[in-house]
Scaffold this active site. Structure first.
Site, short mmCIF file in Angstrom:
data_model
loop_
_atom_site.label_atom_id
_atom_site.label_comp_id
_atom_site.label_asym_id
_atom_site.label_seq_id
_atom_site.Cartn_x
_atom_site.Cartn_y
_atom_site.Cartn_z
N ASP A 19 34.35 25.58 35.92
CA ASP A 19 33.94 26.50 36.97
C ASP A 19 32.73 27.32 36.53
OD1 ASP A 19 34.08 27.72 39.45
OD2 ASP A 19 35.53 29.23 38.81
N ARG A 23 27.18 29.89 39.98
CA ARG A 23 26.79 31.24 39.54
C ARG A 23 25.79 31.18 38.39
NH1 ARG A 23 32.49 33.57 38.51
NH2 ARG A 23 33.12 31.43 38.97
N HIS A 36 25.05 22.46 38.72
CA HIS A 36 25.93 21.29 38.62
C HIS A 36 25.32 20.24 37.68
CE1 HIS A 36 28.61 22.86 41.57
NE2 HIS A 36 27.73 22.81 42.56
N SER A 64 37.21 18.92 43.97
CA SER A 64 38.54 19.08 44.55
C SER A 64 38.56 18.67 46.02
CB SER A 64 39.00 20.54 44.42
OG SER A 64 38.38 21.34 45.40
N GLU A 66 39.35 20.53 48.28
CA GLU A 66 38.86 21.69 49.02
C GLU A 66 37.34 21.83 48.97
OE1 GLU A 66 41.42 21.98 46.75
OE2 GLU A 66 43.01 22.02 48.27
N ASN A 67 36.70 21.12 48.04
CA ASN A 67 35.25 21.26 47.89
C ASN A 67 34.46 20.67 49.05
OD1 ASN A 67 35.25 20.91 44.25
ND2 ASN A 67 35.36 22.76 45.53
N ARG A 187 40.21 27.19 31.88
CA ARG A 187 39.36 27.44 33.05
C ARG A 187 38.22 28.35 32.62
NH1 ARG A 187 40.32 28.12 39.32
NH2 ARG A 187 38.16 28.55 39.88
N GLU A 206 49.92 25.40 28.19
CA GLU A 206 49.37 26.70 27.85
C GLU A 206 48.03 26.84 28.59
OE1 GLU A 206 50.87 28.92 25.70
OE2 GLU A 206 52.57 27.55 25.59
#
Length: 241
Positions: A19, A23, A36, A64, A66-67, A187, A206
């Protein structure tokens, strides 16, 4: 199989939610696709860092389900980037003994991309080094729904008895059926959510949420996180003696 309490060692399987590309680019006054592209280059460094970290399996979240909600231009740019990445990296991955698999629903992807994915999987099927799994048009809920549908079809066809269905049954129908569950999920970018990634498989993983944006995530930070994993006590629901 879960290891006994206190015996952790390094992670065998690391999964990464990559991620922060957009940004990272915007912070430099560049379009999101520039980020990207930088993020795609970072993947190679992390794959190459896996053997020294004792990581046999690396799974990365590339796109994803959702992307698709992103702008048409960004989605088109990402699909073009995936095609270029596979074409450019295929021979290097094979030469470095990296086996590549893809997980996710391929039906919505274009024909050329699906063909490249199939060819890369076949090209590296004999490789015995790092197992790189790329989640493309992947969503954890979508994966479980598709797996459940296949399981129901086997029940309806008489190939599976309802009474025989248990916790070990569904994983055989998941996209990751040939992979061990992740030990460590990372992440990047400072967000602390799992975003529908490997929901079933990560039940006892974890987690590490780091502030670094993905294009800045380097092999040194990866090594620190995997080394830190070895100091954790994984109880799997039990208590220490």
């Amino acid at each position: 199989m879960a290891k006994p309490i206190g015996e952790c060692g390094g992670p065998r399987h690391v999964a990464i939610i990559m991620d922060g590309n957009g940004r990272w680019a915007q912070g430099r006054g560049r379009p999101r696709l520039f980020g990207h592209q930088a993020g795609a280059r970072r993947v190679r460094e992390i794959v190459e860092a896996c053997p020294d970290a004792g990581v046999k399996y690396l799974t990365i979240f590339a796109f994803s389900t959702e992307n698709w909600k992103r702008t048409q231009s960004e989605v088109a740019g990402l699909m073009s980037l995936f095609r270029r990445y596979i074409t450019k990296e295929a021979r290097s991955l094979r030469a470095e003994n990296v086996r590549v698999r893809f997980i996710g629903d391929r039906h919505k992807l274009d024909d050329k991309l699906r063909l490249l994915m199939d060819e890369l999987e076949k090209m590296t099927a004999h490789c015995t080094g790092v197992n790189l799994t790329i989640a493309l048009n992947y969503g954890g809920r979508d994966e479980v729904a598709r797996a459940t549908k296949r399981l129901a079809e086997d029940v309806a066809a008489g190939r599976l008895e309802p009474a025989d269905i248990g916790e070990e049954t569904l994983p055989r129908y998941l996209d990751t059926c040939l992979l061990p569950d992740p030990d460590l999920v990372i992440r990047t970018s400072g967000e602390a959510r799992i975003s529908n990634f490997l929901l079933w498989q990560s039940a006892y993983a974890e987690y590490e949420f780091v502030d670094t944006l993905w294009p800045d995530f380097c092999a040194e930070e990866f090594a620190q996180l995997t080394a830190g994993f070895g100091g954790r006590e994984r109880r799997f629901g039990a208590v220490p003696a």
